[in-house]
Design an enzyme around this catalytic site. Structure first.
Site, PDB file in Angstrom:
ATOM      1  N   HIS A   1      -6.134  -6.520  -1.603  1.00 29.27           N
ATOM      2  CA  HIS A   1      -5.084  -5.609  -1.143  1.00 29.27           C
ATOM      3  C   HIS A   1      -4.126  -6.289  -0.159  1.00 29.27           C
ATOM      4  O   HIS A   1      -2.918  -6.056  -0.197  1.00 29.27           O
ATOM      5  CB  HIS A   1      -5.747  -4.407  -0.472  1.00 29.27           C
ATOM      6  CG  HIS A   1      -4.851  -3.228  -0.288  1.00 29.27           C
ATOM      7  ND1 HIS A   1      -4.412  -2.454  -1.335  1.00 29.27           N
ATOM      8  CD2 HIS A   1      -4.312  -2.683   0.827  1.00 29.27           C
ATOM      9  CE1 HIS A   1      -3.652  -1.470  -0.875  1.00 29.27           C
ATOM     10  NE2 HIS A   1      -3.577  -1.592   0.437  1.00 29.27           N
TER      11      HIS A   1
ATOM     12  N   ASP B   1      -8.037  -6.223  -6.029  1.00 32.87           N
ATOM     13  CA  ASP B   1      -7.900  -4.902  -5.407  1.00 32.87           C
ATOM     14  C   ASP B   1      -8.249  -3.805  -6.411  1.00 32.87           C
ATOM     15  O   ASP B   1      -7.661  -3.741  -7.493  1.00 32.87           O
ATOM     16  CB  ASP B   1      -6.461  -4.728  -4.914  1.00 32.87           C
ATOM     17  CG  ASP B   1      -6.238  -3.408  -4.195  1.00 32.87           C
ATOM     18  OD1 ASP B   1      -7.231  -2.723  -3.865  1.00 32.87           O
ATOM     19  OD2 ASP B   1      -5.068  -3.064  -3.949  1.00 32.87           O
TER      20      ASP B   1
ATOM     21  N   SER C   1       0.825  -1.198   0.000  1.00 32.86           N
ATOM     22  CA  SER C   1       0.000   0.000   0.000  1.00 32.86           C
ATOM     23  C   SER C   1       0.866   1.257   0.000  1.00 32.86           C
ATOM     24  O   SER C   1       1.674   1.461  -0.906  1.00 32.86           O
ATOM     25  CB  SER C   1      -0.967  -0.047   1.192  1.00 32.86           C
ATOM     26  OG  SER C   1      -2.023   0.861   1.017  1.00 32.86           O
TER      27      SER C   1
END
Length: 444
Positions: A403, A345, A170
């Protein structure tokens, strides 16, 4: 007198029942305890320190002095790496209950040492001496990370030559390139034996990535043509603010775009299109706010744990829309880089990464873009994802994951990181034949 045997029998039965009853299980079984945990001083910020947990390799195949060290950094900005530890890739995880740790079948410390750093200072259990000490850019993030890791290596005899790989997901799509760039450019002969960088579902080149949302969800069937146009307009607002160098406003515009995207799709979370509920990282918050957890990790029992820290997020807010792609360009010429994304994601997924990869300033880019994309099968013969590799760059699209790739595909994510570090299989240098005489080969 005739009742005494009966009483004795009843007492002995009761005592026997008490003696054989198993005591309540501790929150952390002995085997779930980290090898070491505690605080690492951050010299550029006196009085500040970075919290860490370290797990030595379970089944190392090298002498410990040569066993690779993986460093995990969480994103946010401002979120704790204890989420990665206890919800994603650590040896023990909370899966359904905050008070019940379960063994992780895909722990990343099977063959390697694994250290989780609460980065930047002020995040999780880390301590920032003052608000002014919290980093506001990636240069400061890198300086703090380097200082903390050097202390860790110095504190552990025999660790000075261990190969180090920085990994994260991320917003660590910025942290990982930042520390890699800092070491390669300014500390090439320093105390950290850097061997590679791995980024999962990273936000690395936001301007390029933010432009992919509308087309991605449109061709996925999640929005119609009218909604696509509306999303494209929201994207343009963020881009215009970047061009005007209104960084804080550009970050706000990106948040508004993601909110619009979430409202249009109605998904439980943009992080994984297949989930009916958001990821349960809140379980880690409940776990670490228990007194026993803080005690065994070496944290003051008066501290409270937050998954993400608002002060750190605010300090880095102007950094959100700034690109670090040039740092990846610099790194991939000098060390190996892994970029992986869960295919479910919608925030920082495959499409957004492939778009910025195509714009890299790297001597091997042309060969990489024409390299074959291989089908990756797991041990049961099921498709685990797709791998494209050339030279120092390896790109992996992970099937059945969003994710939080290690949460969704524990064993496959472990096999990926092990294959990449060790250079084996689809992730290794032996799988793709490269001409020895090529300019690319000599440049890396």
């Amino acid at each position: 007198m005739e009742h005494i045997p009966t009483i004795l029998f009843l007492l002995s039965t009761l005592l026997f029942a008490i003696s054989v009853e198993a005591p309540p299980s501790p929150l952390f079984p002995d085997e779930a305890l980290p090898t070491k945990s505690g605080y690492l001083p951050v010299k550029p910020a006196p009085g500040s320190s970075m919290f860490y947990t370290f797990y030595e390799a379970q089944k190392p195949t090298f002498p410990l002095s040569d066993t690779p060290l993986l460093v995990w950094l969480q994103g946010g900005p401002g979120c704790s790496s204890m989420i990665g530890n206890f919800y994603e890739l650590g040896p023990w995880r909370v899966v359904s209950h905050a008070t019940e740790l379960e063994r992780n079948p895909g722990a990343w410390n099977r063959l390697f040492g694994l250290i989780f750093l609460d980065n930047p200072i002020g995040v999780g259990f880390s301590i920032a001496a003052s608000k002014e000490d919290i980093p506001i850019n990636q240069r400061q993030v890198a300086e703090h990370l380097y200082a903390a890791l050097v202390v860790f290596l110095e504190q552990n005899s025999g660790f000075e030559h261990r190969p180090v790989y920085f990994t994260g997901e991320s917003y660590a799509g910025k942290y990982v390139p930042a520390i890699g760039y800092y070491i390669l450019k300014e500390k090439p002969n320093g105390k950290v034996n850097l061997k590679g960088l791995a980024i999962g579902n990273g936000l690395t080149d936001p301007v390029t990535q933010v432009q992919t949302h509308a087309v991605n969800v449109y061709y996925s069937g999640l929005v119609n043509a009218k909604q696509r146009v509306e999303l494209e307009k929201a994207q343009e607002i963020a881009l215009a603010l970047v061009k005007s160098q209104k960084w804080r406003e550009a970050g706000d515009a990106r948040n508004e775009l993601l909110t619009l995207l979430s409202n249009m799709t109605g998904l439980a979370t943009l992080y994984n299109t297949a989930r009916s509920i958001p990821y349960r990282s809140d379980l880690v918050v409940d776990l670490l706010n228990q007194r026993e957890a803080r005690r065994v990790l070496g944290v003051s029992e008066t501290m409270s744990f937050d998954e993400c820290t608002d002060e750190v997020e605010d300090a880095l807010h102007e950094d959100v829309m700034k690109s670090v792609k040039f740092m990846v360009d610099y790194a991939v010429e000098r060390t190996k880089v892994l970029l992986y994304q869960g295919m479910l994601d919608l925030r920082d997924g495959v499409v957004s990464t492939e778009e910025w990869m195509k714009t890299m300033n790297w001597s091997g880019l042309g060969m990489f873009l024409t390299a074959e994309r291989r089908v990756w099968m797991d041990g049961d013969g099921v498709i685990a994802g797709y791998v494209q590799r050339w030279g120092n760059l390896c790109h992996v699209a992970v099937s059945g994951a969003g994710h939080f790739v290690p949460t969704d595909q524990a064993v496959n994510s472990r096999d990926m990181i092990e294959g990449w570090v060790l250079g084996k299989g689809l992730f290794g240098v032996d799988d793709v034949k490269q001409p020895i005489s090529s300019k690319l080969y000599h440049s890396i």
